[in-house]
Design a protein around this motif. Sequence first.
Motif, PDB file in Angstrom:
ATOM      1  N   UNK A   1       5.018  79.686  34.227  1.00 20.68           N
ATOM      2  CA  UNK A   1       4.457  79.424  35.546  1.00 20.68           C
ATOM      3  C   UNK A   1       3.209  78.558  35.419  1.00 20.68           C
ATOM      4  N   UNK A   2       3.119  77.515  36.261  1.00 22.69           N
ATOM      5  CA  UNK A   2       1.985  76.598  36.186  1.00 22.69           C
ATOM      6  C   UNK A   2       0.990  76.945  37.290  1.00 22.69           C
TER       7      UNK A   2
ATOM      8  N   UNK B   1      -1.854  70.923  37.438  1.00 24.57           N
ATOM      9  CA  UNK B   1      -2.619  70.573  36.237  1.00 24.57           C
ATOM     10  C   UNK B   1      -3.143  69.139  36.263  1.00 24.57           C
ATOM     11  N   UNK B   2      -2.412  68.227  36.936  1.00 21.86           N
ATOM     12  CA  UNK B   2      -2.871  66.835  36.985  1.00 21.86           C
ATOM     13  C   UNK B   2      -4.179  66.743  37.758  1.00 21.86           C
TER      14      UNK B   2
ATOM     15  N   UNK C   1      -6.992  67.780  35.639  1.00 22.50           N
ATOM     16  CA  UNK C   1      -7.380  66.776  34.637  1.00 22.50           C
ATOM     17  C   UNK C   1      -8.197  65.664  35.284  1.00 22.50           C
TER      18      UNK C   1
ATOM     19  N   UNK D   1      -5.733  55.514  32.765  1.00 19.53           N
ATOM     20  CA  UNK D   1      -5.072  55.887  31.514  1.00 19.53           C
ATOM     21  C   UNK D   1      -4.296  57.177  31.690  1.00 19.53           C
ATOM     22  N   UNK D   2      -4.919  58.135  32.377  1.00 18.72           N
ATOM     23  CA  UNK D   2      -4.279  59.441  32.572  1.00 18.72           C
ATOM     24  C   UNK D   2      -3.020  59.307  33.420  1.00 18.72           C
ATOM     25  N   UNK D   3      -3.108  58.476  34.473  1.00 17.15           N
ATOM     26  CA  UNK D   3      -1.971  58.357  35.392  1.00 17.15           C
ATOM     27  C   UNK D   3      -0.939  57.356  34.876  1.00 17.15           C
ATOM     28  N   UNK D   4      -1.295  56.588  33.846  1.00 17.88           N
ATOM     29  CA  UNK D   4      -0.359  55.594  33.330  1.00 17.88           C
ATOM     30  C   UNK D   4      -0.179  54.401  34.245  1.00 17.88           C
TER      31      UNK D   4
END
Lengths: 193, 184
Positions: free
Chosen positions: B29-30, B34-35, B38, B85-88
Motif C-alpha cells: 500500500x502506498x 510519493x511523487x 519528492x 530531472x525528477x519528472x523526466x
Amino acid sequence: MTDYLLLLVSTVLVNNFVLVKFLGLCPFMGVSSRTETAIGMSFATTFVMTIASLLSYIVNTYILTPLGLEYLTTMMFILVIAVVVQFTEMVVHKTSANLYRLLGIFLPLITTNCAVLGVALLNIYEQHNFLESIVYGFGAAVGFSLVLIMFSAMREKLANADIPKPFKGSAIAMITAGLMSLAFMGFTGLVKL
Amino acid sequence: MTTLLAILVLGCMALVFGAILGFASVKFHVEGDPLAEQVDAILPQTQCGQCGYPGCKPYAEAVANGEAINKCAPGGEDTIKKIADLMGVEPPPLDENHDTDNSPKVAFIIEEDCIGCTKCIQACPVDAILGTTKQMHTIIADECTGCDLCIDPCPVDCIIMIPIAKTPQNWQWDLNNIPVVQLD
C-alpha cells in the motif's frame, strides 16, 4: 547445460520475438521514444515474462493437463498474466514512483502485450519442460529488451537528425524498425536446434 | 460434467489469484502520492505562495498532477532543473511573471515611514513581522524567508527587500553537499 544456452541465444537473437516473430510491436513503437522509459519498460517486461512463463507452465502441467482442460490454456494464461502484471504494478508503484509515472499506461498494457501470451503458449506448443520454459520466457524478454533499448537509442538520435519532412516522426521509426528486422535476419542459421 | 469442471477450475484459480492480489495491495500500500512528496522535498519551503498555491505542499501536489513546474520563484532555475530531472521532462525557463533574480533576500521595514497598519503582519506566511496597531513594526531577519509577500499590502511602501551579502558566517561550509567522484 549447452541446450539451455543454445535455447537462450536462439530466443534472444535468432528467433527474436519483436523483429523475427513480430510479437509485442505495440510497446516496441509506443515506449521507445525515450531510452530511460525503454529501460524501465524492459525491466518490467522481463520480470513479467519470466514469471508468467513459469506460472503458466505450472498451471498447464499440474492443473489443466491432468483434468483434460487443455482448451482453457489461452483463457487461463490471460488470467495468470493479468495477475502478474497487477502485482508488478503494485511493486513498482511502491518502490519507484518516478518509474511508475514514466511507464504510465504502458505498465498495465503489458497485460495485452502479445509477446507475453505468445511465450506462454509457445512453451506449450514446443513442449518445453520446466527449466526450458523459464529460459525461453527469460530469453524472449531479454530479446525484447535488447531490441527495445537499441531502438529507443536510435530514435533519440533521430529526433535531432535532419530528416526530410515526409519521413518525420513515425515514418522514419517504421523504416528504422524494418531495417533492424532485416539486420536480425542475419542471425538466421546461427543456432541449429 | 466437463463444463462444470472447467467453470470450477477457472473460478478456483480466479479466487486464488484474487487473494494474492488482495494481499499484495495491503502489503504494498502506498501512503499518499510519493511523487508529490519528492517534489515537496525539492521545493524551498518558503511557503510564500508566489506560485498561486497556498504553500509548497499544495504546489507539489499540483505539480504531481501535471501543473507547470516553473512557478517557484524562490527556488529559481535550480529548483526547476531538479523537478524536471525528477519528472523526466525538459526544464522550462522560469515563469515570466516572476523575477529571475533568486539571490537570497530579507525584508526590511523603514521604521520612520511605518504607520502601524498591521497589513504586512497579516500577509506574512511565517510570522516574521513584529508589531501591533499604531505601533511601529519590524522584521525578525532570521525568520524572514524573503518571499516579498509583505511588499504589496504596505500602503506607504515602507518595506524594501535587501539582498543578503555572502559572509564567512552565512557561507555554507559543508563541502560534502557537492558529490565528489573519484575518476579512474
